[in-house]
Write a protein that holds these residues in place. Structure first.
Motif, PDB file in Angstrom:
ATOM      1  N   ARG A  60     132.404 -33.179  84.267  1.00 35.59           N
ATOM      2  CA  ARG A  60     133.502 -33.528  85.180  1.00 35.59           C
ATOM      3  C   ARG A  60     133.634 -35.024  85.382  1.00 35.59           C
ATOM      4  O   ARG A  60     134.737 -35.565  85.437  1.00 35.59           O
ATOM      5  CB  ARG A  60     133.249 -32.825  86.518  1.00 35.59           C
ATOM      6  CG  ARG A  60     134.325 -33.006  87.556  1.00 35.59           C
ATOM      7  CD  ARG A  60     134.042 -32.158  88.772  1.00 35.59           C
ATOM      8  NE  ARG A  60     132.827 -32.539  89.471  1.00 35.59           N
ATOM      9  CZ  ARG A  60     131.711 -31.827  89.513  1.00 35.59           C
ATOM     10  NH1 ARG A  60     131.636 -30.669  88.881  1.00 35.59           N
ATOM     11  NH2 ARG A  60     130.645 -32.251  90.180  1.00 35.59           N
ATOM     12  N   GLU A  61     132.505 -35.721  85.486  1.00 40.78           N
ATOM     13  CA  GLU A  61     132.505 -37.153  85.808  1.00 40.78           C
ATOM     14  C   GLU A  61     132.340 -37.981  84.527  1.00 40.78           C
ATOM     15  O   GLU A  61     131.235 -38.344  84.140  1.00 40.78           O
ATOM     16  CB  GLU A  61     131.383 -37.466  86.802  1.00 40.78           C
ATOM     17  CG  GLU A  61     131.485 -36.695  88.110  1.00 40.78           C
ATOM     18  CD  GLU A  61     132.703 -37.108  88.924  1.00 40.78           C
ATOM     19  OE1 GLU A  61     133.243 -38.210  88.695  1.00 40.78           O
ATOM     20  OE2 GLU A  61     133.123 -36.324  89.805  1.00 40.78           O
ATOM     21  N   VAL A  62     133.452 -38.257  83.888  1.00 37.11           N
ATOM     22  CA  VAL A  62     133.427 -38.967  82.608  1.00 37.11           C
ATOM     23  C   VAL A  62     132.821 -40.365  82.760  1.00 37.11           C
ATOM     24  O   VAL A  62     132.003 -40.803  81.933  1.00 37.11           O
ATOM     25  CB  VAL A  62     134.847 -39.080  82.021  1.00 37.11           C
ATOM     26  CG1 VAL A  62     134.828 -39.865  80.707  1.00 37.11           C
ATOM     27  CG2 VAL A  62     135.446 -37.696  81.814  1.00 37.11           C
ATOM     28  N   SER A  63     133.197 -41.066  83.818  1.00 33.22           N
ATOM     29  CA  SER A  63     132.692 -42.431  84.008  1.00 33.22           C
ATOM     30  C   SER A  63     131.181 -42.435  84.218  1.00 33.22           C
ATOM     31  O   SER A  63     130.484 -43.347  83.746  1.00 33.22           O
ATOM     32  CB  SER A  63     133.387 -43.102  85.195  1.00 33.22           C
ATOM     33  OG  SER A  63     133.189 -42.355  86.387  1.00 33.22           O
ATOM     34  N   LEU A  64     130.665 -41.427  84.895  1.00 34.21           N
ATOM     35  CA  LEU A  64     129.222 -41.352  85.135  1.00 34.21           C
ATOM     36  C   LEU A  64     128.464 -41.180  83.834  1.00 34.21           C
ATOM     37  O   LEU A  64     127.472 -41.876  83.582  1.00 34.21           O
ATOM     38  CB  LEU A  64     128.897 -40.195  86.085  1.00 34.21           C
ATOM     39  CG  LEU A  64     127.404 -39.895  86.296  1.00 34.21           C
ATOM     40  CD1 LEU A  64     126.684 -41.109  86.873  1.00 34.21           C
ATOM     41  CD2 LEU A  64     127.219 -38.671  87.174  1.00 34.21           C
ATOM     42  N   ARG A  65     128.916 -40.256  83.008  1.00 31.21           N
ATOM     43  CA  ARG A  65     128.174 -40.039  81.761  1.00 31.21           C
ATOM     44  C   ARG A  65     128.279 -41.247  80.835  1.00 31.21           C
ATOM     45  O   ARG A  65     127.376 -41.502  80.042  1.00 31.21           O
ATOM     46  CB  ARG A  65     128.619 -38.756  81.075  1.00 31.21           C
ATOM     47  CG  ARG A  65     129.990 -38.748  80.465  1.00 31.21           C
ATOM     48  CD  ARG A  65     130.145 -37.487  79.614  1.00 31.21           C
ATOM     49  NE  ARG A  65     131.409 -37.432  78.911  1.00 31.21           N
ATOM     50  CZ  ARG A  65     132.447 -36.692  79.273  1.00 31.21           C
ATOM     51  NH1 ARG A  65     132.381 -35.966  80.377  1.00 31.21           N
ATOM     52  NH2 ARG A  65     133.558 -36.689  78.562  1.00 31.21           N
ATOM     53  N   ARG A  66     129.357 -41.982  80.943  1.00 30.98           N
ATOM     54  CA  ARG A  66     129.464 -43.197  80.135  1.00 30.98           C
ATOM     55  C   ARG A  66     128.468 -44.245  80.599  1.00 30.98           C
ATOM     56  O   ARG A  66     127.849 -44.935  79.780  1.00 30.98           O
ATOM     57  CB  ARG A  66     130.891 -43.738  80.202  1.00 30.98           C
ATOM     58  CG  ARG A  66     131.890 -42.922  79.382  1.00 30.98           C
ATOM     59  CD  ARG A  66     133.299 -43.440  79.541  1.00 30.98           C
ATOM     60  NE  ARG A  66     134.220 -42.680  78.690  1.00 30.98           N
ATOM     61  CZ  ARG A  66     135.548 -42.753  78.790  1.00 30.98           C
ATOM     62  NH1 ARG A  66     136.108 -43.550  79.703  1.00 30.98           N
ATOM     63  NH2 ARG A  66     136.310 -42.037  77.991  1.00 30.98           N
ATOM     64  N   VAL A  67     128.298 -44.349  81.897  1.00 30.53           N
ATOM     65  CA  VAL A  67     127.303 -45.291  82.431  1.00 30.53           C
ATOM     66  C   VAL A  67     125.904 -44.870  82.004  1.00 30.53           C
ATOM     67  O   VAL A  67     125.082 -45.701  81.587  1.00 30.53           O
ATOM     68  CB  VAL A  67     127.395 -45.360  83.968  1.00 30.53           C
ATOM     69  CG1 VAL A  67     126.211 -46.133  84.544  1.00 30.53           C
ATOM     70  CG2 VAL A  67     128.710 -46.011  84.391  1.00 30.53           C
ATOM     71  N   LEU A  68     125.617 -43.576  82.069  1.00 31.46           N
ATOM     72  CA  LEU A  68     124.283 -43.074  81.764  1.00 31.46           C
ATOM     73  C   LEU A  68     123.952 -43.117  80.273  1.00 31.46           C
ATOM     74  O   LEU A  68     122.787 -42.955  79.893  1.00 31.46           O
ATOM     75  CB  LEU A  68     124.127 -41.640  82.276  1.00 31.46           C
ATOM     76  CG  LEU A  68     124.139 -41.481  83.804  1.00 31.46           C
ATOM     77  CD1 LEU A  68     124.064 -40.007  84.181  1.00 31.46           C
ATOM     78  CD2 LEU A  68     122.976 -42.246  84.442  1.00 31.46           C
ATOM     79  N   ARG A 122     117.101 -42.137  79.406  1.00 28.32           N
ATOM     80  CA  ARG A 122     116.330 -43.264  78.854  1.00 28.32           C
ATOM     81  C   ARG A 122     116.547 -43.378  77.344  1.00 28.32           C
ATOM     82  O   ARG A 122     116.355 -44.438  76.766  1.00 28.32           O
ATOM     83  CB  ARG A 122     114.842 -43.088  79.138  1.00 28.32           C
ATOM     84  CG  ARG A 122     114.425 -43.304  80.588  1.00 28.32           C
ATOM     85  CD  ARG A 122     112.907 -43.331  80.723  1.00 28.32           C
ATOM     86  NE  ARG A 122     112.482 -43.449  82.104  1.00 28.32           N
ATOM     87  CZ  ARG A 122     112.088 -42.425  82.867  1.00 28.32           C
ATOM     88  NH1 ARG A 122     112.055 -41.206  82.335  1.00 28.32           N
ATOM     89  NH2 ARG A 122     111.738 -42.615  84.119  1.00 28.32           N
ATOM     90  N   SER A 123     116.926 -42.265  76.721  1.00 29.02           N
ATOM     91  CA  SER A 123     117.137 -42.235  75.276  1.00 29.02           C
ATOM     92  C   SER A 123     118.513 -42.801  74.936  1.00 29.02           C
ATOM     93  O   SER A 123     119.380 -42.956  75.792  1.00 29.02           O
ATOM     94  CB  SER A 123     117.036 -40.795  74.759  1.00 29.02           C
ATOM     95  OG  SER A 123     115.764 -40.248  75.032  1.00 29.02           O
ATOM     96  N   ARG A 124     118.704 -43.076  73.655  1.00 30.64           N
ATOM     97  CA  ARG A 124     120.003 -43.560  73.175  1.00 30.64           C
ATOM     98  C   ARG A 124     120.817 -42.380  72.652  1.00 30.64           C
ATOM     99  O   ARG A 124     120.284 -41.494  71.981  1.00 30.64           O
ATOM    100  CB  ARG A 124     119.811 -44.595  72.058  1.00 30.64           C
ATOM    101  CG  ARG A 124     119.175 -45.894  72.533  1.00 30.64           C
ATOM    102  CD  ARG A 124     119.005 -46.862  71.372  1.00 30.64           C
ATOM    103  NE  ARG A 124     120.281 -47.265  70.805  1.00 30.64           N
ATOM    104  CZ  ARG A 124     120.998 -48.302  71.263  1.00 30.64           C
ATOM    105  NH1 ARG A 124     120.566 -49.012  72.300  1.00 30.64           N
ATOM    106  NH2 ARG A 124     122.148 -48.620  70.691  1.00 30.64           N
ATOM    107  N   TRP A 125     122.122 -42.402  72.964  1.00 29.63           N
ATOM    108  CA  TRP A 125     123.031 -41.337  72.550  1.00 29.63           C
ATOM    109  C   TRP A 125     124.183 -41.944  71.766  1.00 29.63           C
ATOM    110  O   TRP A 125     124.727 -42.977  72.150  1.00 29.63           O
ATOM    111  CB  TRP A 125     123.560 -40.573  73.771  1.00 29.63           C
ATOM    112  CG  TRP A 125     122.467 -39.887  74.527  1.00 29.63           C
ATOM    113  CD1 TRP A 125     121.701 -40.421  75.524  1.00 29.63           C
ATOM    114  CD2 TRP A 125     121.976 -38.562  74.316  1.00 29.63           C
ATOM    115  NE1 TRP A 125     120.770 -39.504  75.956  1.00 29.63           N
ATOM    116  CE2 TRP A 125     120.921 -38.350  75.227  1.00 29.63           C
ATOM    117  CE3 TRP A 125     122.332 -37.527  73.443  1.00 29.63           C
ATOM    118  CZ2 TRP A 125     120.221 -37.155  75.300  1.00 29.63           C
ATOM    119  CZ3 TRP A 125     121.642 -36.324  73.510  1.00 29.63           C
ATOM    120  CH2 TRP A 125     120.595 -36.147  74.422  1.00 29.63           C
TER     121      TRP A 125
END
Length: 271
Positions: free
Chosen positions: A43-51, A86-89
């Motif tokens: 739902r929170e696109v901006s959050l997952r982009r930050v994470l 912590r990992s890279r995606w």
């Protein structure tokens, strides 16, 4: 998933296995918590982009995830998500897909611990067959205008008390949170994930008449020898095949039916 995301998912799977191997973790609660995290990230696109921002330190992203989730889900889920961010995606969407897979895997692990994983595998397969043969039911379950409550009620009428509770949860999650997938592809993915819990492959077998237990055992042993892994058989009966069997393992298709032989003979005569 590609590159970095594949490695990150492998690490997350290892972390989940380590958690669920201990008796102190409520695996069913963990599955529900990870499902809630999946819904949040979806739902929170901006959050997952930050994470998943590669320019940000992994520890900073883990601290942010911890602040957001602590008190909302149990510590086991918080620790898992902190490790994931912590990992890279490669793509931010991959983080959501990974969280969803972990939620489903946790539920399947609960079934495995309860000795009901075989039942869950079979029920997922049978439910998929029911959906594919009933367009009205499929339309009701995939209707975008229908409320979550209405879909959940329909599923309860279909599965409530007739299937394992894990099966009900997995199907309900798929129906109420489809995330752009078709119902059929989602059910197929769940079946494959269930088979992987035992390091088995899934063979979809269609025959003109039900196979006897000795036939099932011989077929399973033959396929296991071919593919080098234990094989779970999803069995279906279709009189249209006339005789013999059809077997599909992943993308490979083996057709040994009379109908196929007749079709081949007709093609040769026509040629």
């Amino acid at each position: 998933m590609n590159g970095a995301s594949r490695e990150a998912l492998a690490g997350a799977r290892d972390s989940l296995d380590a958690l669920t191997d201990t008796s102190s973790v409520d695996v069913t609660k963990l599955a529900g918590d990870l499902s809630a995290v999946t819904a949040l990230l979806d739902r929170e696109v901006s959050l997952r982009r930050v994470l998943t921002d590669p320019s940000q330190p992994g520890e900073a992203k883990a601290e942010l995830a911890g602040r957001l989730l602590t008190g909302q889900v149990d510590g086991a889920a918080v620790d898992l998500v902190k490790g994931m961010v912590r990992s890279r995606w490669s793509q931010s969407r991959d983080l959501v897909d990974a969280a969803e897979e972990l939620a489903n895997t946790a539920d399947l692990t609960a079934a495995q611990q309860a000795g009901s994983l075989d039942n869950v595998e079979d029920e997922l397969f049978r439910f998929g067959r029911i959906v594919s043969s009933n367009p009205a039911l499929r339309a009701a379950l995939t209707d975008k205008s229908a409320t979550t409550a209405a879909k959940s009620q329909l599923l309860r009428s279909l599965l409530g008390g007739k299937a394992e509770t894990v099966t009900e949860r997995l199907v309900a999650r798929l129906v109420t949170q489809p995330r752009g997938r078709s119902l059929e592809s989602g059910l197929e993915s769940l079946s494959k994930l269930a088979a992987e819990r035992r390091s088995r492959m899934v063979a979809e077998v269609t025959s003109a008449v039900p196979l006897s237990d000795p036939q099932k055992q011989r077929l399973g042993a033959a396929l296991a020898k071919i593919y080098g892994r234990e094989m779970h058989l999803n069995l279906d009966v279709d009189p249209a095949v006339l005789g013999g069997i059809q077997v599909r393992v992943g993308d490979e298709f083996i057709n040994g039916t009379i109908a196929e032989r007749l079709d081949e003979a007709s093609r040769r005569m026509a040629g």
